[in-house]
Design a protein around this motif. Sequence first.
Motif, PDB file in Angstrom:
ATOM      1  N   VAL A  40      19.257   6.300  16.735  1.00  0.00           N
ATOM      2  CA  VAL A  40      17.853   6.556  16.418  1.00  0.00           C
ATOM      3  C   VAL A  40      17.606   6.083  14.986  1.00  0.00           C
ATOM      4  O   VAL A  40      18.380   6.413  14.086  1.00  0.00           O
ATOM      5  N   ILE A  41      16.575   5.290  14.799  1.00  0.00           N
ATOM      6  CA  ILE A  41      16.397   4.660  13.492  1.00  0.00           C
ATOM      7  C   ILE A  41      15.894   5.639  12.437  1.00  0.00           C
ATOM      8  O   ILE A  41      16.483   5.754  11.369  1.00  0.00           O
ATOM      9  N   LEU A  42      14.825   6.364  12.744  1.00  0.00           N
ATOM     10  CA  LEU A  42      14.230   7.223  11.724  1.00  0.00           C
ATOM     11  C   LEU A  42      14.741   8.654  11.789  1.00  0.00           C
ATOM     12  O   LEU A  42      14.966   9.197  12.868  1.00  0.00           O
ATOM     13  N   GLY A  43      14.912   9.249  10.604  1.00  0.00           N
ATOM     14  CA  GLY A  43      15.202  10.674  10.523  1.00  0.00           C
ATOM     15  C   GLY A  43      13.891  11.443  10.438  1.00  0.00           C
ATOM     16  O   GLY A  43      12.809  10.854  10.555  1.00  0.00           O
ATOM     17  N   SER A  94       1.637   6.145   9.714  1.00  0.00           N
ATOM     18  CA  SER A  94       2.730   6.513   8.811  1.00  0.00           C
ATOM     19  C   SER A  94       4.018   5.888   9.358  1.00  0.00           C
ATOM     20  O   SER A  94       4.022   5.343  10.456  1.00  0.00           O
ATOM     21  N   PRO A  95       5.145   5.948   8.608  1.00  0.00           N
ATOM     22  CA  PRO A  95       6.355   5.304   9.123  1.00  0.00           C
ATOM     23  C   PRO A  95       6.717   5.793  10.524  1.00  0.00           C
ATOM     24  O   PRO A  95       7.147   5.013  11.374  1.00  0.00           O
ATOM     25  N   GLN A  96       6.534   7.074  10.800  1.00  0.00           N
ATOM     26  CA  GLN A  96       6.931   7.622  12.104  1.00  0.00           C
ATOM     27  C   GLN A  96       5.938   7.390  13.234  1.00  0.00           C
ATOM     28  O   GLN A  96       6.284   7.560  14.389  1.00  0.00           O
ATOM     29  N   SER A  97       4.699   7.053  12.896  1.00  0.00           N
ATOM     30  CA  SER A  97       3.664   6.982  13.936  1.00  0.00           C
ATOM     31  C   SER A  97       3.990   5.957  14.995  1.00  0.00           C
ATOM     32  O   SER A  97       4.485   4.877  14.698  1.00  0.00           O
ATOM     33  N   THR A 116       0.820  -1.212   0.000  1.00  0.00           N
ATOM     34  CA  THR A 116       0.000   0.000   0.000  1.00  0.00           C
ATOM     35  C   THR A 116       0.853   1.260   0.000  1.00  0.00           C
ATOM     36  O   THR A 116       0.460   2.288  -0.535  1.00  0.00           O
ATOM     37  N   SER A 117       2.025   1.156   0.628  1.00  0.00           N
ATOM     38  CA  SER A 117       2.824   2.369   0.807  1.00  0.00           C
ATOM     39  C   SER A 117       4.315   2.035   0.696  1.00  0.00           C
ATOM     40  O   SER A 117       4.801   1.141   1.390  1.00  0.00           O
ATOM     41  N   ILE A 118       5.020   2.746  -0.196  1.00  0.00           N
ATOM     42  CA  ILE A 118       6.477   2.584  -0.283  1.00  0.00           C
ATOM     43  C   ILE A 118       7.098   3.971  -0.123  1.00  0.00           C
ATOM     44  O   ILE A 118       6.689   4.927  -0.791  1.00  0.00           O
ATOM     45  N   SER A 119       8.054   4.072   0.777  1.00  0.00           N
ATOM     46  CA  SER A 119       8.653   5.378   1.023  1.00  0.00           C
ATOM     47  C   SER A 119      10.105   5.223   1.416  1.00  0.00           C
ATOM     48  O   SER A 119      10.581   4.103   1.643  1.00  0.00           O
ATOM     49  N   TYR A 120      10.811   6.360   1.456  1.00  0.00           N
ATOM     50  CA  TYR A 120      12.124   6.333   2.087  1.00  0.00           C
ATOM     51  C   TYR A 120      12.194   7.456   3.096  1.00  0.00           C
ATOM     52  O   TYR A 120      11.473   8.454   2.994  1.00  0.00           O
ATOM     53  N   ASN A 121      13.032   7.240   4.097  1.00  0.00           N
ATOM     54  CA  ASN A 121      13.193   8.214   5.168  1.00  0.00           C
ATOM     55  C   ASN A 121      14.661   8.594   5.218  1.00  0.00           C
ATOM     56  O   ASN A 121      15.533   7.726   5.111  1.00  0.00           O
ATOM     57  N   ILE A 122      14.935   9.889   5.370  1.00  0.00           N
ATOM     58  CA  ILE A 122      16.320  10.366   5.337  1.00  0.00           C
ATOM     59  C   ILE A 122      16.883  10.496   6.741  1.00  0.00           C
ATOM     60  O   ILE A 122      16.345  11.236   7.566  1.00  0.00           O
ATOM     61  N   ASN A 123      17.951   9.741   7.002  1.00  0.00           N
ATOM     62  CA  ASN A 123      18.623   9.858   8.301  1.00  0.00           C
ATOM     63  C   ASN A 123      20.136   9.894   8.093  1.00  0.00           C
ATOM     64  O   ASN A 123      20.794   8.857   8.045  1.00  0.00           O
ATOM     65  N   PRO A 124      20.703  11.107   7.985  1.00  0.00           N
ATOM     66  CA  PRO A 124      22.134  11.222   7.695  1.00  0.00           C
ATOM     67  C   PRO A 124      23.003  11.245   8.948  1.00  0.00           C
ATOM     68  O   PRO A 124      24.221  11.408   8.851  1.00  0.00           O
ATOM     69  N   LEU A 147       0.188   5.237  -0.962  1.00  0.00           N
ATOM     70  CA  LEU A 147      -0.208   6.232   0.032  1.00  0.00           C
ATOM     71  C   LEU A 147       0.920   6.451   1.050  1.00  0.00           C
ATOM     72  O   LEU A 147       1.746   5.572   1.242  1.00  0.00           O
ATOM     73  N   PRO A 148       0.945   7.602   1.724  1.00  0.00           N
ATOM     74  CA  PRO A 148       1.976   7.811   2.744  1.00  0.00           C
ATOM     75  C   PRO A 148       1.661   7.110   4.078  1.00  0.00           C
ATOM     76  O   PRO A 148       2.385   7.277   5.038  1.00  0.00           O
ATOM     77  N   TYR A 149       0.579   6.360   4.125  1.00  0.00           N
ATOM     78  CA  TYR A 149       0.215   5.666   5.367  1.00  0.00           C
ATOM     79  C   TYR A 149      -0.509   4.367   5.028  1.00  0.00           C
ATOM     80  O   TYR A 149      -0.940   4.177   3.887  1.00  0.00           O
ATOM     81  N   ILE A 150      -0.620   3.485   6.031  1.00  0.00           N
ATOM     82  CA  ILE A 150      -1.549   2.358   5.904  1.00  0.00           C
ATOM     83  C   ILE A 150      -2.660   2.583   6.923  1.00  0.00           C
ATOM     84  O   ILE A 150      -2.512   3.368   7.854  1.00  0.00           O
ATOM     85  N   THR A 151      -3.771   1.892   6.714  1.00  0.00           N
ATOM     86  CA  THR A 151      -4.903   2.011   7.637  1.00  0.00           C
ATOM     87  C   THR A 151      -5.022   0.702   8.416  1.00  0.00           C
ATOM     88  O   THR A 151      -4.756  -0.359   7.867  1.00  0.00           O
ATOM     89  N   ASP A 152      -5.355   0.837   9.687  1.00  0.00           N
ATOM     90  CA  ASP A 152      -5.673  -0.368  10.451  1.00  0.00           C
ATOM     91  C   ASP A 152      -6.814  -0.039  11.411  1.00  0.00           C
ATOM     92  O   ASP A 152      -7.061   1.132  11.689  1.00  0.00           O
TER      93      ASP A 152
END
Length: 480
Positions: A253-256, A295-298, A240-248, A265-270
């Motif tokens: 900490v995993i996510l930037g 979303s990835p960060q939620s 449903t959703s494919i994205s990349y997250n930038i963490n330089p 979509l930028p999210y999935i629904t549950d």
Amino acid sequence: MQKNDLFELSIIDMGAGGEGIGRYDGMTFFVKDACIGDVVRARATKIKKNYGYARVEEVLTPSTFRVTPKCPVYKQCGGCQIQALSYEKQLEYKQEKVRNALIRIGGFPEKEIERKMLPIVGMETPFRYRNKAQFPAGKDKDGNVITGFYAARTHHIIPVEDCLLGVEENRGILNAVQSWMTEHRISPYDERTGEGLVRHILIRYGFTTKELMVCLVINGARLPFAEELIALLKPISGMTSISYNINPFQTNVILGEKTECIWGLPYITDYIHLRACKDGDDFALTDTAIAYHISPQSFYQVNPVQTEKLYSTALEYAGLTGKECVWDLYCGIGTISLFLSQRAKQVYGVEAVPQAIEDAKANAKLNGITNVRFFVGKAEEVLPDFYAQASSSQKQPEADMLRPDVIVVDPPRKGCDGKCLEVMLRMQPQRIVYVSCDPATLARDLRVLCDGGYALEKVRAFDQFGQTVHVETVVCLSKF
Ligand code: SAH
């Protein structure tokens, strides 16, 4: 007794981290990888004045509670501390953990706990329950791309194709990403040098919708060969959703901060369903469900099925009839608040992380819920502020905010701040529902609340994280 000495002992108990506990030569030993009921030959690893640490050299007589761990790397990984223990015994261990904390730390009489504590709620199948997984990418000795998990207390990656706590869908996704990296010579990130692109592969799965999300965490400004990656992932059922997250940053900490959606979509629904939960019944699904966009960060509870049972019990303990005003402290993305709102007149949620409150508000809107208000801030600051406002001539808070019928709290492991407990007592709600992920701080806080005029009504533990030592508890208190 010295370090490296070998000795034999019987394991008679288990500690908070799942380690075996036994006695030898007048000393208590904490023995890694030993199960309650084992007789082991152990090697001392650390000696203190009247206790010590040891590890198993040989299991001489295995405990009858031992089972063969399903995961081949369970020892190296360390994520599942008690996988070698039968599930029945795991549940007993968790029930005891809560009981002991209430008696020893909370100072509640054993008889009272026996009367008030219900049996722990376990899972039907204690594997494949996690809806979220984060696999680090790396290289093996021959330079091949691998994905897996960090070995316990290290940053050394053990290649794992399949984690048995995660969903089966993870494997196909990891294979696709790995072959995409190999084919396009995309390097995994190397923590020591700070070089390389792909750091983590984050996968989320909606248990009720079967929607899948993949987010590649990268050390770079953009994702090369994105179309090729999409072509591999898109055919996977449920994608449903494919994205990349930038963490330089060179950080654990995993996510930037920034996420770029490249497909779908930028999210999935549950959905989280309310379950029927009169004490001791089977938690049958009801028609009431709350939808969430993730979303990835939620932040989102990782075991959705047990979460439904836990939060449905919290709602049951709140004893709402539709007329009540309720505070939900430490509300996160509002999971409990939105549940409560179904049966309350008004709900006020408080949460320290602003992004979580954004999500909470969006989720309320998504479900057409209008009787919830959310506040960003620390519980121990937001509540006293309302009192301060009430006694000043400025904007008056609504009266029901200072005299709620019910307060629900779901704090992190360190429990509630003393100031927060103090204000809760001052507000004098009829009932307090305490949701806890740490029995020790729960027991400490319950002591304060019970000394302040509340009585234990019900205590129920839940297994949200099978194979690990963690346990969640819901407690109902009432004013006397
Ligand atoms: N009930 C929530 C999860 C609670 S987890 C849900 O289901 O979504 C605990 C939450 O407390 C986290 O979201 C954390 O950010 C928040 N928190 C931590 N310290 C806090 C504080 N002092 N005041 C308010 N919220 C806090």
